[in-house]
Design an enzyme around this catalytic site. Structure first.
Site, PDB file in Angstrom:
ATOM      1  N   GLU A  13     -10.054   2.359   3.089  1.00 43.92           N
ATOM      2  CA  GLU A  13     -11.111   1.721   2.323  1.00 43.92           C
ATOM      3  C   GLU A  13     -11.343   0.361   2.943  1.00 43.92           C
ATOM      4  O   GLU A  13     -10.407  -0.410   3.129  1.00 43.92           O
ATOM      5  CB  GLU A  13     -10.695   1.568   0.854  1.00 43.92           C
ATOM      6  N   CYS A  60     -12.281  -2.019  -6.416  1.00 43.01           N
ATOM      7  CA  CYS A  60     -12.104  -0.844  -5.551  1.00 43.01           C
ATOM      8  C   CYS A  60     -12.480   0.452  -6.240  1.00 43.01           C
ATOM      9  O   CYS A  60     -12.077   0.712  -7.366  1.00 43.01           O
ATOM     10  CB  CYS A  60     -10.664  -0.747  -5.068  1.00 43.01           C
ATOM     11  N   CYS A  63      -9.023   3.244  -5.484  1.00 44.62           N
ATOM     12  CA  CYS A  63      -7.985   3.147  -6.522  1.00 44.62           C
ATOM     13  C   CYS A  63      -8.669   2.705  -7.811  1.00 44.62           C
ATOM     14  O   CYS A  63      -8.215   1.795  -8.488  1.00 44.62           O
ATOM     15  CB  CYS A  63      -6.872   2.202  -6.120  1.00 44.62           C
ATOM     16  N   HIS A  67      -7.360  -1.786 -11.320  1.00 42.12           N
ATOM     17  CA  HIS A  67      -7.664  -3.176 -11.664  1.00 42.12           C
ATOM     18  C   HIS A  67      -8.153  -3.281 -13.100  1.00 42.12           C
ATOM     19  O   HIS A  67      -8.019  -4.334 -13.729  1.00 42.12           O
ATOM     20  CB  HIS A  67      -8.710  -3.739 -10.706  1.00 42.12           C
ATOM     21  N   ARG A 480      -1.191   1.887  -3.944  1.00 43.55           N
ATOM     22  CA  ARG A 480      -0.758   1.139  -2.767  1.00 43.55           C
ATOM     23  C   ARG A 480       0.290   0.085  -3.060  1.00 43.55           C
ATOM     24  O   ARG A 480       0.732  -0.609  -2.159  1.00 43.55           O
ATOM     25  CB  ARG A 480      -1.974   0.512  -2.076  1.00 43.55           C
ATOM     26  N   SER A 503      -2.686  -4.465  -1.222  1.00 39.51           N
ATOM     27  CA  SER A 503      -3.078  -4.574   0.185  1.00 39.51           C
ATOM     28  C   SER A 503      -3.099  -6.029   0.656  1.00 39.51           C
ATOM     29  O   SER A 503      -3.110  -6.278   1.859  1.00 39.51           O
ATOM     30  CB  SER A 503      -4.429  -3.902   0.429  1.00 39.51           C
ATOM     31  N   CYS A 547      -6.273  -0.747   1.846  1.00 37.60           N
ATOM     32  CA  CYS A 547      -7.490  -0.850   1.065  1.00 37.60           C
ATOM     33  C   CYS A 547      -7.938  -2.298   1.085  1.00 37.60           C
ATOM     34  O   CYS A 547      -7.351  -3.147   0.412  1.00 37.60           O
ATOM     35  CB  CYS A 547      -7.287  -0.379  -0.364  1.00 37.60           C
ATOM     36  N   CYS A 550      -9.679  -3.964  -2.068  1.00 33.27           N
ATOM     37  CA  CYS A 550      -8.643  -4.462  -2.965  1.00 33.27           C
ATOM     38  C   CYS A 550      -8.056  -5.749  -2.428  1.00 33.27           C
ATOM     39  O   CYS A 550      -7.975  -6.756  -3.125  1.00 33.27           O
ATOM     40  CB  CYS A 550      -7.513  -3.437  -3.078  1.00 33.27           C
TER      41      CYS A 550
HETATM   42  N1  NFV Z   1      -4.455  -2.300  -2.373  1.00 28.99           N
HETATM   43  C1  NFV Z   1      -4.984  -1.675  -3.219  1.00 28.99           C
HETATM   44 FE1  NFV Z   1      -5.822  -0.746  -4.419  1.00 28.99          FE
HETATM   45  C2  NFV Z   1      -4.592   0.367  -4.703  1.00 28.99           C
HETATM   46  N2  NFV Z   1      -3.804   1.227  -4.785  1.00 28.99           N
HETATM   47  C3  NFV Z   1      -5.174  -1.862  -5.694  1.00 28.99           C
HETATM   48  O1  NFV Z   1      -4.738  -2.588  -6.475  1.00 28.99           O
HETATM   49  O2  NFV Z   1      -6.751   0.373  -3.283  1.00 28.99           O
HETATM   50 NI1  NFV Z   1      -8.246   0.415  -3.434  1.00 28.99          NI
END
Ligand code: NFV
Ligand code: HEM
Ligand code: HEM
Ligand code: SF4
Ligand code: SF4
Ligand code: F3S
Ligand SMILES: [Mg+2]
Lengths: 553, 241, 389
Positions: A13, A60, A63, A67, A480, A503, A547, A550
């Protein structure tokens, strides 16, 4: 020395750029940079804290939900709202299905092509592939005819001359080591997993109205009413639909993902020797099994330093700081300071080259990622950290599965600290959660049966009931890794908001002391057979499941 | 001329009875007054439905009814509004648009005197026959607000109007307002402006009626009000008192 | 036709899809797009053409939510789109190539198929910091968008960020983020598929529509296809009967919430949001936000992060009064304040008048003693009356 730059890193991502110094076929140094910034922490200022989850969820879309849940927890922590048991169960189901789906998609659609050569699959013998498939699993789709069909479909695709997303890759690279049959098996499962993930994630549509970006969260609980007998609520139909989806999902993990993982890994055991990284592991822990703030967590929290599994330390949030020494931000107190997120700042200050550019100045600021540190140390977060902390804390199912995997591959526990270890830990975690989900569903159904239908703590919904000034933190284990949000609320409005994201931990640049981030450290020592086709770099970077949306937000 | 008005004459002035509000003005006024009251009450309900109907749905139509009343009142309101505006060009001198928009210097000065009266800076009412010029000016704002109200209202209505409905043309206004939610916001803000106007309007009617002793309230029913001959002469001569 | 059709039909049959099923699918597509039934046959023909149109999918200030949506496509499936329908020549999240080889793939399409390929853009485009808020391969999002979209046969701005600026452009828009239409003005055939993210069914329907007719569907004033954005959520909502009845959720989890009452009082933006969520649902019709019990937050509308917030209030705040001070709260307070001011002012004025009247009365008494006066009867009577009222 050759500067090898990969920008964009694809099959992740977001916008990640890796610069490395390669010498003698080995990476000698590495710099990780993310090249996109939105400023969501700034956008949140002055807004209603009850809305924050919807904003942060959009950090994101891969994922999705993570959040949202972390934000909800931070605000609940600040204002003192206490979500009821059903909300916890609904959230556990949402989080676990997100984790399972995300891991499977990562393995098949983002990571697999680093290990699997699609072109080689074309020369596979379908009958031999069927034998291979049947030898590792009793998954029904394993006949020679089935694999012949898949091969033909791919052949036709190739024959039409438009390779689309599979064009220009490193096919035929010497680093690809699977026999054609294993490649064909993986390609078949790449396609199956595409359908599987779409079906499995319908659990989210039941619980959240839609995926990505569920819409059933509330500060203080959940917005999905429960009533076994009513059409307007989550009812018995919803429960049985989810039960079916969970069981089918679990079957795929048990019979396809895990066998594929072990089969592929057995050809790449040398990757247990590369990509170790910083060797410090952090996990906040996840899946509360009770409703007070120190309720036990299904996956434990803890910190491991220098690969010492025998000593899992308790995690202390006060020890978290973020640096911007090498990031395109400035701090009021100066860029060599580390700030605790409760007092964090996000003030962009771009000092890099004006686009279009060829190289970043990696001696100065070189990324939009900040550099989080725990007790001053770089920490790896993610499935590997979680599994190591669980292993070290005596989680019996995790220990059992880790030992099983190590035994199958014939390697020792030190193999875990590696690129391959990361890939294996992700699979093990997926199975542990796929097995656990039905328990939570049973508990939920049980509550519904007993007429215990609470989904929300109404007492703290009205901002008039909040303290004039309060702050809180929310923690979560996203796919992640360890995710934290910190919120400061004044007069019912957000005064400050900070996210410290998995990330960011893993991909962040060097700090004030010059310590590398986990990606950077893991890349040092990675072999690169052909600097023009640095597939090995992709393997280690992808093993973290980057990601960047993120990481920077 | 001094800026401070002379103290009230110690002698009761002789007053003359003048026909100021002709029938259409009075008629539209009370239609507007009634329709706006209904619109504000139903509109508030639409925004904050405080009555809750018992189960099952389909046998109760509380909101649907309130909406229908709101729309019928909106029709009465719009027609009266249009009629009153037309009358501004047709009616007697006190109904004319010049009563609202000050066209002479003296009328501007009068406006200032009235402002002083309203902020309790001046005890006596300045003199006038038709519209008190400050009120006239605020009516301009009132008219604008009412028109915005109608336009945002019809624009919102158009959103759900049937495919063949001529009402759909009002949807074309939405980008002007910045989307439906913003139109709704404007509709509410204007409603409060109107409520504020009405408070002011009624308070002032009472205030002026007492202060000027000119039958201001009754005039909206009968059409007649009392003015001093000097005021009338001044008004007719087109100059200040 | 024969050749191209045969591979397609064989292909379908091998995958257990009969010709009838396929035509059925085309009919479903046609009905989503509200086209006459016969259109299904035309769609079927169009999907079998041999040269697949190239597609370049650009991600800028995005969250990849629309990419995930694309992975949820069911009719046709993502695999069908990627393998058979379109040639997805550039899509960072799924493509095998990386680094400069990925960039070369994109350049190859832009140069080799000028004016023929489709551009899809996900995410907004930042204009601040000379483009440094978003770069790919060292080049800014704006540079890439100008080059790629400028020469595309059509540009699909997918998701509210690309269509209208979305989250990055929410106040105070820290990076100067713009929608595709604003960042690269004058694009031919720009179509906006807003929502956060866009719904997979609508994405698939637009692709199929375009493939069938070689042009975009009719659009609304925001360039969104009417078949998906032609009516407000509220008009198709399954809770609408409760809205009309006056039955609302008052508290989360209350009896009304469990019975599926209308979410209007919890801030639902269904009446001011245009999309077909209640008609087609999400994730193969499994559910949709209002269906699962949460209000619509208006995610398909321009500036919804600013205009529709606070999400749980009917109206936004009045600038300068704080986030919880909605227009109605401020209005109520203002009304109370003005009413009180008039009441007080009225008393003050009344007091003053009493004084003046006393003085006048004394003066009059004196005058009366000096000289007798006659007053016009009518005037006196009325004056009296006015004074008493
Ligand atoms: N790094 C990250 Fe995430 C995740 N898993 C989020 O907190 O990916 Ni989009
Ligand atoms: C106490 C009784 C009232 C009196 C004496 C009164 C008097 C007046 C007068 C003299 C005018 C100027 C007329 C014109 O030039 O058209 C006027 C206008 C207006 N009044 Fe009243 N009014 C009263 C009550 C109300 C009420 C209760 C409402 C609304 C709820 C209202 C709404 C309006 C409006 C909207 C206008 C401006 C439109 C117009 O000029 O026709 N009035 N009023
Ligand atoms: C021609 C005049 C008017 C028309 C056509 C009209 C039409 C409408 C419509 C269609 C709505 C529904 C909005 C929605 O669905 O959200 C509405 C709501 C409302 N109207 Fe009016 N209206 C008019 C005048 C007024 C006036 C004069 C007032 C007040 C003094 C008023 C107050 C309201 C209020 C408060 C709402 C609630 C809006 C909401 O919360 O959504 N309207 N009106
Ligand atoms: S529109 Fe929504 S889902 Fe799409 S990129 Fe923007 S934030 Fe993500
Ligand atoms: S829930 Fe929302 S969209 Fe549905 S009827 Fe109520 S207000 Fe309208
Ligand atoms: S929030 Fe968006 S998804 Fe549909 S119900 Fe509302 S438009
Ligand atoms: Mg942050």
């Amino acid at each position: 020395m050759t500067r090898v730059v990969i920008d964009p890193i694809t099959r992740i991502e977001g916008h990640l750029r890796i610069e490395t110094e390669v010498d003698g076929g080995v990476v000698r140094d590495a710099w990780s940079s993310s090249t996109m910034f939105r400023g969501i922490e700034t956008i949140l200022k002055g807004r209603d804290p009850r809305d924050a989850w919807a904003f942060t969820q959009r950090i994101c879309g891969v994922c999705t939900t993570v959040h949202a849940i972390t934000s909800i927890r931070a605000v609940e922590n600040a204002i003192g709202a206490r979500p009821p048991a059903n909300a916890r169960l609904l959230r556990n189901l949402i989080m676990a299905s997100q984790m399972v789906q995300d891991h499977v998609v990562h393995f098949y659609h983002l990571h697999a092509l680093d290990w699997v050569d699609i072109v080689s699959a074309l020369s596979a013998d379908p009958a031999a592939t069927a034998r291979l498939a049947q030898s590792i699993s009793d998954w029904p789709l394993s006949s020679a005819t089935y694999f012949a069909g898949v091969r033909e479909r791919v052949q036709q695709f190739v024959d039409r001359g438009q390779l689309g997303p599979f064009a220009n890759a490193y096919w035929g690279h010497s680093a690809y080591r699977l026999p054609p049959e294993a490649n064909l098996l993986a390609v078949a499962h790449y396609l199956e997993a595409l359908d599987w993930q779409r079906d499995f994630i319908r659990i989210h549509a039941v619980l959240g109205g839609k995926n990505p970006h569920l819409q059933s969260f509330l500060v203080g609980g959940m917005a999905t009413p429960l009533d076994a007998d009513k059409q307007g609520s989550l009812n018995m139909t919803s429960i049985s639909m989810m039960r079916k989806l969970i069981r089918e999902g679990r079957a795929f993990v048990e019979k396809v993902y895990i066998p594929d993982l072990l089969a592929v890994a057995s050809f790449y055991k040398d990757w247990a020797g590369y990509g170790a990284g910083v060797g410090n592991y952090l996990a906040y822990g996840e899946y509360p099994e009770g409703d007070d703030s120190n309720a036990p967590l299904f996956l434990p929290r803890g910190v491991i330093r220098s690969r010492d599994l025998s000593n899992v330390e308790p995690m202390d949030p006060a020890k978290i700081t973020e640096f911007v020494t090498h990031s395109w931000y400035e701090y009021e107190a100066g860029d060599s300071e580390g700030l605790h997120p409760a007092a964090g700042e996000t003030r962009p200050n771009y000092t890099g080259p004006e686009p279009p550019y060829e190289l970043l100045n990696t001696d100065e600021k070189y990324s939009w990622l900040k550099s989080p540190r725990y007790d001053g140390l770089s920490m790896e977060v993610g499935p590997l950290s979680r599994m190591l902390v669980a292993y070290g804390s005596g989680h019996s199912r995790v220990q059992e599965l880790v030992n099983y995997a190590l035994g199958q591959l014939g390697v020792g526990p030190e193999a875990l600290f590696s690129t391959l270890g990361r890939v294996a830990a992700r699979g093990i975690e997926t199975l542990v959660l796929a097995e656990k989900m039905e328990d939570w569903l049973d508990e939920l159904a049980d509550n519904m049966g007993r007429g215990q239908l609470d989904i929300h703590d109404n007492s703290m919904w009205d901002p008039a009931n909040w303290p004039a000034e309060c702050s809180g933190a929310g923690f979560h284990e996203a796919p992640r890794g360890a995710l934290g949000h910190w919120v400061h609320i004044v007069d019912g409005e957000i005064a400050n908001y900070q996210c410290v994201v998995p990330s960011t931990w893993n991909a962040g640049p060097r700090d004030a002391a010059g310590q590398r981030g986990p990606y950077e450290e893991a890349l040092v020592g990675t072999p690169v057979a052909d600097a023009e086709q640095p597939i090995e770099i992709l393997r280690t970077v992808h093993s973290f499941d980057p990601c960047m949306a993120c990481g920077v937000h | 001329m001094s800026t401070v008005a002379p103290p009230a004459p110690a002698v009761k002035p002789k007053l003359v009875r003048v026909y100021v509000w002709d029938l259409p003005v009075r008629l539209t006024h009370w239609l507007l007054a009634i329709s706006i009251t209904v619109l504000a009450i139903t509109g508030f309900y639409i925004g904050h439905p405080f009555l809750v109907a018992p189960d099952p749905a389909g046998q109760e139509f509380v909101m649907a009814t309130v909406l229908a009343v709101h729309f019928f009142a909106a029709i009465v309101f719009s027609l009266s509004e249009i009629a009153r505006i037309v009358w501004m060009f047709v009616g007697n001198r006190y109904a004319r648009w010049q009563q609202l928009i000050p066209t002479s210097k003296s009328r501007w000065r009068q406006t200032w005197e009235w402002l002083k009266f309203y902020i309790f800076f001046r005890a006596e009412t300045p003199r006038f026959v038709g519209h008190n010029p400050l009120a006239g000016l605020t009516y301009v704002l009132v008219y604008v607000t009412l028109i915005v109200m109608a336009l945002t209202g019809y624009a919102m209505f158009a959103v759900s109007a049937g495919a063949g409905s001529p009402m759909r043309i009002f949807a074309g206004l939405l980008p002007l307002f910045g989307g439906v939610q913003t139109a709704r916001w404007i509709h509410h803000v204007c409603m409060w402006l109107i409520v504020l106007f009405i408070i002011h309007h009624i308070s002032c009617a009472l205030l002026v009626a007492r202060a000027a002793k000119n039958a201001a309230i009754e005039s909206m029913f009968s059409g007649y009000r009392f003015v001093s001959p000097e005021d009338l002469a001044a008004e007719e001569a087109g100059s200040e008192r | 036709m024969a050749k191209s059709e045969s591979w397609f039909v064989e292909e379908l049959e091998r995958r257990g899809v009969s010709r009838r099923d396929f035509l059925g699918f085309c009919g479903v597509m046609a009905s989503i797009m509200a086209m006459p039934r016969e259109a299904g046959a035309r769609i079927a023909r169009a999907l079998q053409t041999e040269e697949k149109p190239s597609l370049i999918w650009l991600e800028f200030q995005d969250c990849a939510g629309n990419t995930e949506t694309f992975l949820r496509a069911a009719r046709p499936t993502t695999a069908d789109i990627v393998l058979d329908i379109l040639s997805v020549d550039y899509h960072e999240t799924i493509m095998a190539a990386a680094g400069h080889r990925a960039e070369e793939a994109r350049a190859g399409v832009v140069e080799g198929k000028r004016g023929e390929y489709i551009a899809v853009v996900e995410g907004s485009i930042p204009t601040g910091a000379n483009g440094a808020y978003c770069t790919i391969g060292g080049r800014s999002a704006l540079q890439i968008a100008q080059e790629v979209c400028g020469d595309a046969a059509a540009t699909l701005a997918i998701g509210t960020c690309a269509a209208f600026g979305g989250l990055p452009a929410a106040a105070p828009n820290p990076t100067g983020a713009l929608s595709v239409g604003d960042a690269v003005p004058g694009l031919r055939n720009l179509i906006n598929l807003s929502a956060c993210p866009a719904n997979a069914e609508n994405v698939a329907a637009v692709v199929v529509y375009y493939m069938t007719f070689g042009r975009w569907p009719p659009v609304d004033r925001y360039r969104r296809p009417l078949f998906a954005y032609g009516k407000p959520i509220h008009d198709n909502c399954e809770r609408r009967a409760h809205y009309d009845a006056g039955q609302y959720v008052e508290n989360w989890g209350d009896e009304g919430h469990r019975r599926g009452y209308c979410l209007y009082k919890m801030g639902c933006k269904g009446p001011v949001t245009f999309q077909n969520c209640p008609k087609i649902g999400w994730n193969e019709g499994t559910s949709w936000p209002v269906g699962c019990g949460h209000p619509c937050i208006g995610c398909a509308e321009p500036d919804f992060w600013d205009k529709m917030t606070p999400f749980y209030a009917h109206l936004s705040g009045v600038p300068g009064f704080g986030v919880h001070a909605t227009a109605d709260k401020v209005g109520l307070w203002a009304t109370a304040g003005v009413a009180a001011a008039y009441a007080i002012g009225g008393f003050v004025q009344y007091g003053r008048r009493l004084k003046t009247e006393a003085a006048t009365a004394r003066a009059e008494a004196a005058a009366a003693r000096a000289e007798a006066t006659t007053t016009e009867a009518e005037g006196a009577a009325d004056q009296e009356k006015g004074g008493q009222s």
